[in-house]
Design a protein around this motif. Structure first.
Motif, mmCIF file in Angstrom:
data_model
loop_
_atom_site.group_PDB
_atom_site.id
_atom_site.type_symbol
_atom_site.label_atom_id
_atom_site.label_comp_id
_atom_site.label_asym_id
_atom_site.label_seq_id
_atom_site.Cartn_x
_atom_site.Cartn_y
_atom_site.Cartn_z
ATOM 1 N N LEU A 208 0.810 -1.215 0.000
ATOM 2 C CA LEU A 208 0.000 0.000 0.000
ATOM 3 C C LEU A 208 0.841 1.262 0.000
ATOM 4 C CD1 LEU A 208 -2.952 -0.735 2.482
ATOM 5 C CD2 LEU A 208 -3.002 -0.661 -0.008
ATOM 6 N N MET A 209 2.173 1.093 -0.004
ATOM 7 C CA MET A 209 3.052 2.258 0.026
ATOM 8 C C MET A 209 4.290 1.977 -0.806
ATOM 9 S SD MET A 209 2.872 3.418 4.048
ATOM 10 C CE MET A 209 3.352 1.787 4.608
ATOM 11 N N SER A 210 4.838 3.023 -1.383
ATOM 12 C CA SER A 210 6.092 2.912 -2.117
ATOM 13 C C SER A 210 7.257 2.861 -1.129
ATOM 14 C CB SER A 210 6.261 4.106 -3.059
ATOM 15 O OG SER A 210 5.234 4.110 -4.041
ATOM 16 N N PRO A 211 8.428 2.359 -1.547
ATOM 17 C CA PRO A 211 9.575 2.279 -0.631
ATOM 18 C C PRO A 211 9.998 3.630 -0.053
ATOM 19 C CG PRO A 211 9.942 0.925 -2.583
ATOM 20 C CD PRO A 211 8.697 1.700 -2.838
ATOM 21 N N ASP A 212 9.828 4.707 -0.816
ATOM 22 C CA ASP A 212 10.230 6.036 -0.350
ATOM 23 C C ASP A 212 9.061 6.820 0.223
ATOM 24 O OD1 ASP A 212 8.976 6.188 -2.803
ATOM 25 O OD2 ASP A 212 10.202 7.856 -3.531
ATOM 26 N N LEU A 305 -8.281 -13.240 -0.240
ATOM 27 C CA LEU A 305 -7.591 -13.595 -1.474
ATOM 28 C C LEU A 305 -7.029 -12.362 -2.166
ATOM 29 C CD1 LEU A 305 -9.962 -16.371 -2.850
ATOM 30 C CD2 LEU A 305 -7.708 -16.657 -1.842
ATOM 31 N N ILE A 306 -7.729 -11.231 -2.041
ATOM 32 C CA ILE A 306 -7.208 -9.986 -2.612
ATOM 33 C C ILE A 306 -5.897 -9.602 -1.926
ATOM 34 C CG2 ILE A 306 -7.652 -7.525 -2.963
ATOM 35 C CD1 ILE A 306 -9.346 -9.334 -4.717
ATOM 36 N N GLU A 307 -5.833 -9.771 -0.607
ATOM 37 C CA GLU A 307 -4.607 -9.480 0.131
ATOM 38 C C GLU A 307 -3.476 -10.399 -0.310
ATOM 39 O OE1 GLU A 307 -5.339 -9.575 4.304
ATOM 40 O OE2 GLU A 307 -6.807 -7.958 4.257
ATOM 41 N N VAL A 308 -3.794 -11.662 -0.558
ATOM 42 C CA VAL A 308 -2.772 -12.608 -1.016
ATOM 43 C C VAL A 308 -2.281 -12.227 -2.404
ATOM 44 C CG1 VAL A 308 -2.337 -15.016 -1.631
ATOM 45 C CG2 VAL A 308 -3.690 -14.479 0.404
ATOM 46 N N ILE A 309 -3.213 -11.943 -3.317
ATOM 47 C CA ILE A 309 -2.858 -11.641 -4.706
ATOM 48 C C ILE A 309 -2.011 -10.377 -4.801
ATOM 49 C CG2 ILE A 309 -3.812 -10.942 -6.949
ATOM 50 C CD1 ILE A 309 -6.202 -12.778 -6.317
ATOM 51 N N PHE A 310 -2.393 -9.346 -4.046
ATOM 52 C CA PHE A 310 -1.690 -8.061 -4.132
ATOM 53 C C PHE A 310 -0.636 -7.892 -3.032
ATOM 54 C CE2 PHE A 310 -5.608 -7.249 -6.471
ATOM 55 C CZ PHE A 310 -5.149 -6.544 -7.576
ATOM 56 N N LEU A 312 -0.780 -7.813 0.247
ATOM 57 C CA LEU A 312 -1.180 -6.842 1.259
ATOM 58 C C LEU A 312 -1.258 -7.559 2.603
ATOM 59 C CD1 LEU A 312 -4.027 -5.088 -0.767
ATOM 60 C CD2 LEU A 312 -1.663 -4.341 -0.508
ATOM 61 N N ASP A 313 -0.469 -7.109 3.548
ATOM 62 C CA ASP A 313 -0.325 -7.802 4.828
ATOM 63 C C ASP A 313 -1.423 -7.357 5.792
ATOM 64 O OD1 ASP A 313 0.700 -9.491 6.669
ATOM 65 O OD2 ASP A 313 2.434 -8.264 7.207
ATOM 66 N N GLY A 314 -2.643 -7.915 5.597
ATOM 67 C CA GLY A 314 -3.774 -7.534 6.421
ATOM 68 C C GLY A 314 -4.307 -8.690 7.241
ATOM 69 N N LEU A 315 -5.500 -8.507 7.805
ATOM 70 C CA LEU A 315 -6.095 -9.520 8.680
ATOM 71 C C LEU A 315 -6.475 -10.780 7.922
ATOM 72 C CD1 LEU A 315 -8.407 -7.311 10.932
ATOM 73 C CD2 LEU A 315 -6.336 -8.507 11.625
ATOM 74 N N GLY A 316 -6.916 -10.623 6.676
ATOM 75 C CA GLY A 316 -7.283 -11.798 5.889
ATOM 76 C C GLY A 316 -6.106 -12.721 5.676
#
Length: 367
Positions: A208-212, A305-310, A312-316
């Motif tokens: 959800l964020m760029s490295p910088d 599954l959206i978190e897995v695909i993209f 994204l380190d969330g609750l799912g």
């Protein structure tokens, strides 16, 4: 109404206990577990295993050879050839030296004061893990839910007004496609097309964020955050708006065809006056009734599954990994939180009924 609210709050206790007990029994009956997982890791004897067992590398690695096959009678398949004392230490580490009923009562006692324990395999408290992952899931759930409702309710109302028209027919075709294809598949398509897959490279693939991100100005941080959200939120919206749109349409269509609407038209009221002063209040009741389950589904289950695909380190993703690793504290801790939230949302939904339509009185119906 206060008595009704108190009664509902008290009923949450046995409901929550029943759900936790049922899931506890199912998990205990399922093959595998944290003890088996640790026994499987002993072959590698990494530093994490050594630190958890509280012994040196030479002490633990000598255990299998010290007894030959004396562990073959163990109830754990992976314990064959291991020192029974080592197996007992692993059981004690995860609390499996106690019978199942005792572990359940200890868990419920701790959960009553919101003490969810520590993850078996992450060396963090479950509460810290949930708080750490929650912003990602809230970001996905909040924006996707907002957009879904902003699209579905006006679209459903317009489809009800123009029932049978060309607009109704072609939008129904789009809705059928959205309903038939799951959101995660749309996510894969969006990655292939827009995230450097085979065609365009317009959006980032992960996070959800760029490295910088930390070095950016506030304006650029907001734009970067929105840029990363576009694809995962779009996938959730496409996969979630169909049901709500059709629910809204059918609800409004049912109200439009009732006698009181015909009477209001005969009195000379305009269509907009009838729609938004009379029909809207009645038709929205069924939409509100489905809101709690929709929120839970979109915020947590639907985004897994959206978190897995993209990436994204969330609750799912946390819950999914907890199930794979048999990380019981995380599994039951998140289940407890999600269930409690669902019960409260259901109560809020019932109270919203009364706010929208004062004719509804749940308290009087119970007498």
């Amino acid at each position: 109404m206060s008595a009704y609210i108190l009664r509902r709050l008290l009923l949450m206790i046995p409901t929550l206990l029943g759900i936790m007990l049922l899931n506890f029994i199912i998990v205990q009956a399922a093959p595998g577990g944290p003890v088996e997982r640790m026994l499987a890791q002993i072959q590698g004897m990494d530093s994490d295993v050594q630190s958890r067992l509280g012994g040196s590398s030479s002490e633990v690695s000598s255990s299998p050879s010290s007894i030959g096959s004396s562990g073959s009678s163990s109830k754990y398949r992976g314990a064959q050839g291991l020192d029974p004392e080592l197996v007992e230490r692993i059981e004690k580490l995860y609390g499996f030296d106690k019978p199942a009923y005792e572990r359940f009562f200890i868990m419920i006692k701790n959960y009553a004061v919101f003490d969810f324990g520590e993850s078996f395999f992450r060396d963090k408290k479950v509460t810290d893990l949930v708080l750490e992952k929650m912003p990602v899931s809230i970001s996905l759930g909040l924006w996707s839910t907002l957009i879904i409702y902003l699209i579905s309710i006006p679209l459903g109302i317009k489809k009800a007004i123009k029932d049978g028209s060309n607009f109704d027919l072609w939008t129904s075709s789009v809705i059928i496609i959205g309903y038939a294809i799951p959101g995660f598949l749309f996510g894969v398509i969006l990655i292939v097309v827009f995230a450097g897959g085979s065609y365009l490279d317009w959006f980032p693939l992960r996070g959800l964020m760029s490295p910088d991100f930390e070095t950016m100005s506030m304006t650029n941080q907001m734009l970067d955050y929105a840029w990363h959200l576009v694809l995962p939120v779009t996938a959730l919206v496409i996969g979630g708006f169909a049901t709500l749109t059709m629910l809204t349409k059918n609800s409004f269509l049912d109200e439009i065809n009732k006698q009181y609407v015909t009477t209001a038209r005969a009195k000379g009221l305009t269509d907009n006056k009838i729609l938004y002063s009379h029909v809207f209040r009645n038709a929205m009741l069924i939409v509100i009734a489905g809101m709690p389950s929709a929120l839970i589904g979109i915020f947590f289950t639907g985004s897994m599954l959206i978190e897995v695909i993209f990436s994204l380190d969330g609750l799912g993703l946390l819950g999914f990994e907890a199930v794979l690793n048999r990380d019981y504290p995380v599994m039951f801790g998140t289940l407890f939180v999600f269930t409690l939230m669902g019960l409260f949302l259901k109560l809020i939904s019932d109270l919203t009924y009364v706010i929208i339509d004062p004719r509804i009185d749940f308290a009087s119906r119970e007498h």
